[in-house]
Design an enzyme around this catalytic site. Structure first.
Site, PDB file in Angstrom:
ATOM      1  N   HIS A 154      73.565  52.924   8.983  1.00  0.00           N
ATOM      2  CA  HIS A 154      73.839  51.486   8.887  1.00  0.00           C
ATOM      3  C   HIS A 154      75.259  51.237   9.385  1.00  0.00           C
ATOM      4  CE1 HIS A 154      73.370  47.621   6.244  1.00  0.00           C
ATOM      5  NE2 HIS A 154      74.178  47.402   7.273  1.00  0.00           N
TER       6      HIS A 154
ATOM      7  N   HIS B 292      76.967  48.699  12.499  1.00  0.00           N
ATOM      8  CA  HIS B 292      76.812  47.754  13.604  1.00  0.00           C
ATOM      9  C   HIS B 292      77.867  48.090  14.654  1.00  0.00           C
ATOM     10  CE1 HIS B 292      74.305  45.018  11.044  1.00  0.00           C
ATOM     11  NE2 HIS B 292      75.002  45.628  10.089  1.00  0.00           N
TER      12      HIS B 292
ATOM     13  N   HIS C 244      67.866  44.282   6.902  1.00  0.00           N
ATOM     14  CA  HIS C 244      68.815  43.990   5.830  1.00  0.00           C
ATOM     15  C   HIS C 244      68.071  43.166   4.772  1.00  0.00           C
ATOM     16  CE1 HIS C 244      71.777  45.227   8.733  1.00  0.00           C
ATOM     17  NE2 HIS C 244      72.816  44.834   8.014  1.00  0.00           N
TER      18      HIS C 244
ATOM     19  N   GLU D  53      71.162  42.239   0.084  1.00  0.00           N
ATOM     20  CA  GLU D  53      72.638  42.363   0.141  1.00  0.00           C
ATOM     21  C   GLU D  53      73.183  41.167  -0.644  1.00  0.00           C
ATOM     22  OE1 GLU D  53      74.319  41.784   4.077  1.00  0.00           O
ATOM     23  OE2 GLU D  53      76.277  42.595   3.502  1.00  0.00           O
TER      24      GLU D  53
ATOM     25  N   ASP E  99      78.739  50.254   7.631  1.00  0.00           N
ATOM     26  CA  ASP E  99      78.357  48.873   7.972  1.00  0.00           C
ATOM     27  C   ASP E  99      79.168  48.325   9.161  1.00  0.00           C
ATOM     28  OD1 ASP E  99      76.906  46.561   7.861  1.00  0.00           O
ATOM     29  OD2 ASP E  99      77.570  45.921   5.896  1.00  0.00           O
ATOM     30  N   ASP E 100      80.358  47.790   8.884  1.00  0.00           N
ATOM     31  CA  ASP E 100      81.215  47.251   9.955  1.00  0.00           C
ATOM     32  C   ASP E 100      82.612  47.835   9.737  1.00  0.00           C
ATOM     33  OD1 ASP E 100      79.420  45.000  11.213  1.00  0.00           O
ATOM     34  OD2 ASP E 100      79.216  44.816   9.034  1.00  0.00           O
TER      35      ASP E 100
HETATM   36  N1  HPA Z   1      74.944  41.961   6.842  1.00  0.00           N
HETATM   37  C1  HPA Z   1      74.243  41.186   7.642  1.00  0.00           C
HETATM   38  N2  HPA Z   1      74.487  41.087   8.937  1.00  0.00           N
HETATM   39  C2  HPA Z   1      75.465  41.811   9.461  1.00  0.00           C
HETATM   40  C3  HPA Z   1      76.222  42.638   8.680  1.00  0.00           C
HETATM   41  C4  HPA Z   1      75.943  42.732   7.296  1.00  0.00           C
HETATM   42  O1  HPA Z   1      76.573  43.457   6.505  1.00  0.00           O
HETATM   43  N3  HPA Z   1      77.118  43.229   9.508  1.00  0.00           N
HETATM   44  C5  HPA Z   1      76.875  42.764  10.753  1.00  0.00           C
HETATM   45  N4  HPA Z   1      75.876  41.895  10.729  1.00  0.00           N
HETATM   46 ZN    ZN Z   2      74.804  45.596   8.039  1.00  0.00          ZN
END
Ligand code: HPA
Ligand code: ZN
Length: 355
Positions: A19, A21, A209, A212, A290-291
């Protein structure tokens, strides 16, 4: 770097990331460099864009997923040529090598680029070049997951799915899976049923996703309606005990992102991420960044933060790492290589870390 005696053990584990991006690995430094190279004017009315330092400071103040996404979409506006996408992905793979990642299954957001006039093949050419270099230079294997942006009109998502270049990338194996990301709460999984049915028919892997910021019903809907094989985030699973037991029983893997959950205010601190609950209930999960350029840490930072919060044993870390390897979408031969390496690392470190 964390001060734990476990740090080197965690670094050496043959970790899989599921996970991440690619556009979320755009650091403020690279963002400003590419903006200059490509003559892109960044927003003048937001003081956060004065410098890489002010932007990084703003990233500490995210109030929600949407607040983050605002910066995420502005950030990616600096990506224009295939070599920009290659440089971006190589920046991630260099961090991945330092952190001891063996295999990475990474997301990208083609619609966010196509909307700006950048072709799918430009994006794919850059990312594919970086993947080949990462395997050659660092021994890191990887796969690409094409994400659909749930805040865009569904017909737009469907037409991208059906686009000839996108279909070609599915058929030739350069993209092996689809995902669903962006703003979660107003956009339930069921909206994307047609795309997921089409992906299943093509034999693609499927993830989304869910849970969250959105409710646990989005997790069950993603499983029941979209027929996903994996859930991204999924932390709100703890709100539905029966669903949690079902996911444990079925062996469905969650891709959990601890630092992301803190930075986007889904939880107050890493201790609140349901790692202990998942371990005790036998829910399979991997730990992910994640990012990473936006959330204050790459994969090893997330492992260290989890260790600091939960003080896991060697056996628990071994089972997390094993679940990540076994839940990956790579060949059995590649899994066997990583499992052998896992055994070696555990054999080496067990006497040093057991008290
Ligand atoms: N959640 C949803 N969309 C996203 C995320 C995330 O954590 N990071 C990049 N796009
Ligand atoms: Zn994500």
């Amino acid at each position: 770097m964390c001060k734990s005696a476990f740090h080197s053990f965690l670094q050496e584990l043959p970790k899989c990331e599921h996970h991440m991006h690619l556009e979320g690995s755009l650091s403020p430094e690279v963002l400003f460099t590419l903006a200059k190279r490509n003559n892109i004017t960044l927003p003048q009315d937001d003081p956060a864009f004065q410098s890489a330092e002010t932007l990084l400071a703003r990233y500490d103040q995210f109030t929600s997923l949407d607040d983050f996404l605002h910066y995420y979409y502005i950030g990616m506006s600096v990506l224009i040529s295939a070599s920009d996408f290659e440089d971006l992905a190589m920046d991630y793979f260099r961090h991945a090598a330092t952190d001891g990642i063996s295999h990475a299954e990474v997301f990208f957001d083609p619609q966010a680029h196509i909307e700006r006039g950048i072709s799918y093949n430009t994006v794919l050419t850059g990312f594919s070049a970086a993947r080949a270099r990462a395997e050659k230079e660092f021994g890191i294997t990887s796969e690409l997951i094409c994400c659909f942006l749930r805040h865009l009109p569904v017909p737009n998502c469907v037409s991208i799915f059906k686009d000839a270049d996108v279909q070609a990338s599915f058929k030739n194996g350069s993209v092996i899976a689809i995902g669903l990301d962006s703003s979660e709460k107003p956009f339930p999984p069921a909206l994307f049923e047609e795309i997921y049915a089409g992906a299943k028919e093509l034999g693609l892997r499927r993830t989304a996703h869910a849970g969250e910021e959105g409710p646990s019903t989005f997790i069950s809907d993603a499983l029941d309606i979209l027929k996903v094989e994996r859930i991204d985030h999924g932390i709100r699973l703890i709100e539905d005990e029966a669903l949690l037991q079902k996911i444990a029983k079925d062996g469905t893997m969650l891709s959990v992102c601890p630092l992301s959950n803190v930075l986007l205010r889904c939880v107050k601190e890493v201790k609140e991420v349901p790692i202990r609950k998942f371990l005790d209930a036998g829910v399979k999960f991997s730990i992910n960044s994640d990012d990473p350029a936006y959330f204050g840490g790459y994969l090893l930072d997330n492992y260290c933060a989890v260790h600091e919060a939960f003080n896991l044993s060697v056996a628990e870390w071994t089972s997390i790492c094993r679940a990540g390897i076994e839940g990956s979408w790579c060949s059995q031969a590649r899994k066997d290589e990583m499992l052998t390496r896992l055994d070696e690392v555990v054999r080496l470190w067990t006497p040093k870390l057991s008290v």
